[in-house]
Scaffold this active site. Structure first.
Site, PDB file in Angstrom:
ATOM      1  N   GLU A 274       0.850  -1.090  -0.020  1.00 40.00           N
ATOM      2  CA  GLU A 274       0.056   0.049  -0.149  1.00 40.00           C
ATOM      3  C   GLU A 274       0.854   1.122  -0.022  1.00 40.00           C
ATOM      4  O   GLU A 274       1.540   1.495   0.898  1.00 40.00           O
ATOM      5  CB  GLU A 274      -0.897   0.071   1.192  1.00 40.00           C
ATOM      6  CG  GLU A 274      -1.965  -1.087   1.464  1.00 40.00           C
ATOM      7  CD  GLU A 274      -2.728  -1.045   0.515  1.00 40.00           C
ATOM      8  OE1 GLU A 274      -3.246   0.162  -0.117  1.00 40.00           O
ATOM      9  OE2 GLU A 274      -3.807  -1.931   0.397  1.00 40.00           O
ATOM     10  N   CYS A 308      -2.491   8.985   1.987  1.00 40.44           N
ATOM     11  CA  CYS A 308      -1.836   8.602   0.713  1.00 40.44           C
ATOM     12  C   CYS A 308      -2.671   8.663  -0.415  1.00 40.44           C
ATOM     13  O   CYS A 308      -1.925   8.831  -1.483  1.00 40.44           O
ATOM     14  CB  CYS A 308      -1.523   6.832   1.087  1.00 40.44           C
ATOM     15  SG  CYS A 308      -2.994   6.145   1.681  1.00 40.44           S
ATOM     16  N   GLU A 488      -6.535  -4.041   0.858  1.00 43.45           N
ATOM     17  CA  GLU A 488      -6.991  -4.234   2.136  1.00 43.45           C
ATOM     18  C   GLU A 488      -8.305  -3.764   2.383  1.00 43.45           C
ATOM     19  O   GLU A 488      -8.822  -3.157   1.326  1.00 43.45           O
ATOM     20  CB  GLU A 488      -6.107  -2.869   2.974  1.00 43.45           C
ATOM     21  CG  GLU A 488      -4.572  -3.620   3.139  1.00 43.45           C
ATOM     22  CD  GLU A 488      -4.033  -2.731   4.212  1.00 43.45           C
ATOM     23  OE1 GLU A 488      -3.171  -3.330   4.892  1.00 43.45           O
ATOM     24  OE2 GLU A 488      -3.989  -1.586   4.261  1.00 43.45           O
TER      25      GLU A 488
END
Ligand SMILES: NC(=O)c1ccc[n+]([C@@H]2O[C@H](COP(=O)([O-])OP(=O)(O)OC[C@H]3O[C@@H](n4cnc5c(N)ncnc54)[C@H](O)[C@@H]3O)[C@@H](O)[C@H]2O)c1
Ligand SMILES: O=CCc1c[nH]c2ccc(O)cc12
Length: 513
Positions: A274, A308, A488
């Site tokens: 990620e 992010c 996720e």
């Protein structure tokens, strides 16, 4: 002076101590590794790291970074826990996850307070992070019992079936921007599938993973099922290179992600990455402007912009550019910056001094390259004297940006919104996709065909239509391109924490040569 946490049986004391805590009072005194169901000092260390309270600039702990021996002890301990945990039924595992979720809910304010002290995000936001965290545990508890294989009929009465089995000891390595949530988003699916996990938080935010470890133990997880080792890059490398680690799930930057992948490749270990982003947010003239403005704020200024998937390239259709800019500046002026533990604060400090300097450096270079700083982008000193050494800045709005500027191409990871204008859909799609990243994107329009057409053409893992930065645990989250791979959350994540065994069953005789 307060202790950072207490033993499980003292949890209610912990809650009341933390609830009464104010900025500038917290000190970490207890060991920060967690192994075999208790806090421990690492057996060996490879240096130290300092953890700060970003709101005041105070050092709250000097961490001993776990060495190779400590990592090995943690892995061995987790392997023991894996033996018994992997034999439990999905329902049995679900009970532990549900109890842990209940305890997180019960201790929401205390966990959020601790997260705010160590990370700097407003307590208002930290509480939302804790909600998404217990929801994640509940969600995977719900899926644990339904993990199943297939039965496949074969010629002659023979048949086959598949079993979905855990991987073993998984490693989770976290970034500092969502410390508690990252630990939950990794551990909940891992444990639901029957794995054990060793989690290494960022050395900047060592605190809240320990709270999760204590909660899992109290909820009935066998000792070692969720261990915590503290440290930085070297400790992370020991974990990734350990031969008995079955999988690595990493959240962090692209360069570190590449290193993790390289180490995992040597051990033929699956990885989830990620990574970073530079996501586009596209605002068409037919949007509901009020929502688009709110969306742009959420896409840029949550957690001081340290998210992010932030939509930091804000493409606004030329016909509404002036109206949009006026409105977004008005709203940004209203953001209350200051002590993140105060109820009405919406923007706290950045994570640390070097990061603040880095973000301010991006703004300086944007100006040099021709962008206009329309609002903010300066260091900020709150009036409260105890906050004067904190890492604050005013949220920044840049206009007159062009696609080749550094502020438009590189991930800044701070509260800096770059506004760009566009003429038409085809043009904006090409520009939006012109990036090495592919984590997320947003589109604001009331034209339903356009919304879906644009979403289908954006090269990203998540596309928000008429909203931004909402992450319900039911939806998979992850990147395209250099933003990583694997997911996720959502049902699909079960596949990333399990492996499939095929069993062939012969009902006839063996045919020989
Ligand atoms: N895609 C996502 O879901 C997501 C979420 C949060 C943050 N991020 C990204 O993370 C970055 C910011 O976080 P950061 O500064 O903590 O990232 P980072 O890559 O510097 O560090 C992340 C973690 O990796 C560890 N680490 C560093 N070097 C290592 C090595 N060689 N081997 C093993 N572990 C190592 C660190 O100690 C830390 O725990 C940004 O780029 C951001 O976009 C991505
Ligand atoms: O910062 C990026 C998005 C994000 C928010 N919370 C989490 C938790 C775990 C992740 O891997 C990413 C994120």
């Amino acid at each position: 002076m307060f202790l950072c946490a207490v033993r499980p049986r003292q949890a209610s004391l912990f809650r009341s101590v933390v609830a009464a805590m104010s900025t500038g009072t917290f000190v970490l005194l207890q060991p920060l590794n967690y192994r075999g169901g208790v806090r421990v000092e690492p057996a060996d260390s490879c240096g130290t790291e300092k953890a700060f309270e970003p709101a005041t600039g105070r050092v709250i702990a000097t961490l001993q970074c776990s060495g190779e021996k400590e990592v090995d002890l943690a892995v061995k301990n987790s392997m023991l826990a894996f033996k018994s945990w992997s034999q439990k039924s999905g329902m049995e595992r679900a009970q532990v996850l549900l109890e842990a979720a209940r305890m997180i809910k019960e201790q929401k304010d205390a966990i959020a307070t601790m997260e705010t002290i160590n990370n700097g995000k407003s307590v208002f936001e930290a509480r939302q992070d804790v909600d998404t965290s217990w929801q994640c545990l509940e969600y995977y508890a719900g899926l644990a019992a339904s993990m199943a294989g297939e039965h496949i009929q074969l010629p002659g009465g023979s048949f086959g079936y598949t079993r979905r089995e855990p991987l073993g000891v998984c490693v989770g390595i976290g970034a500092w921007n969502y410390p508690f949530q990252i630990a939950c988003w990794k551990s909940a699916p891992a444990l639901a599938c029957g794995n054990a996990m060793i989690f290494k938080p960022s050395p900047f935010t060592p605190v809240s993973a320990l709270l999760l470890a204590e909660i899992y133990t109290k909820a009935g997880a066998p000792p070692g099922l969720f261990n915590v080792v503290q440290g930085g890059a070297a400790t992370g490398q020991f974990l990734c290179q350990h031969p008995d680690v079955a999988k690595v799930s990493f959240t962090g930057s692209v360069p570190t992600g590449a290193k993790i992948m390289e180490m995992s490749a040597k051990g033929i270990k699956p990885v989830t990455l990620e990574l970073g982003g530079k996501s586009p947010l596209i605002i068409f003239e037919d949007c509901t402007l009020e929502n688009a403005v709110k969306g742009a704020m959420v896409a840029n200024f949550l957690s001081q912009g340290q998210v992010c998937c932030n939509g930091t390239r804000v493409f606004v259709q030329k016909t509404i550019l002036d109206k949009f800019i006026k409105e977004v500046v008005e709203q940004t002026e209203k953001i209350k910056i200051g002590d993140p533990l105060l109820e009405d604060t919406r923007m706290g400090p950045l994570i640390n001094e070097p990061h603040l300097e880095r973000v301010l450096g991006f703004i300086k270079s944007a100006k040099k390259q021709g962008a206009t700083v329309l609002y903010g982008g300066k260091p900020y000193v709150p009036t409260d004297p105890k906050l004067k050494h904190g890492f604050y800045m005013t949220p920044c709005i840049l206009t007159d940006c062009t696609d080749d500027m550094t502020c438009v191409r590189e991930e800044i990871f701070g509260p800096v919104m770059s506004i760009l204008s566009f003429e038409n859909e085809e043009e904006v799609l090409e520009r939006a996709n012109d990036t090495i990243y592919g984590l997320a994107a947003g589109v604001f329009t009331r034209n339903i065909q356009r919304a879906h057409r644009v979403a289908a053409q954006l090269q990203v893992g998540t596309c928000y239509i008429n909203n931004y930065n909402v992450s319900p645990v039911e939806l998979p989250f992850g990147g395209y391109k250099k933003s990583g791979f694997g997911r996720e959350n959502g049902r699909v994540t079960i596949e990333y924490y399990s492996q499939l065994k095929t069993v062939y069953v012969e009902m006839g005789d063996v045919e020989s040569f």
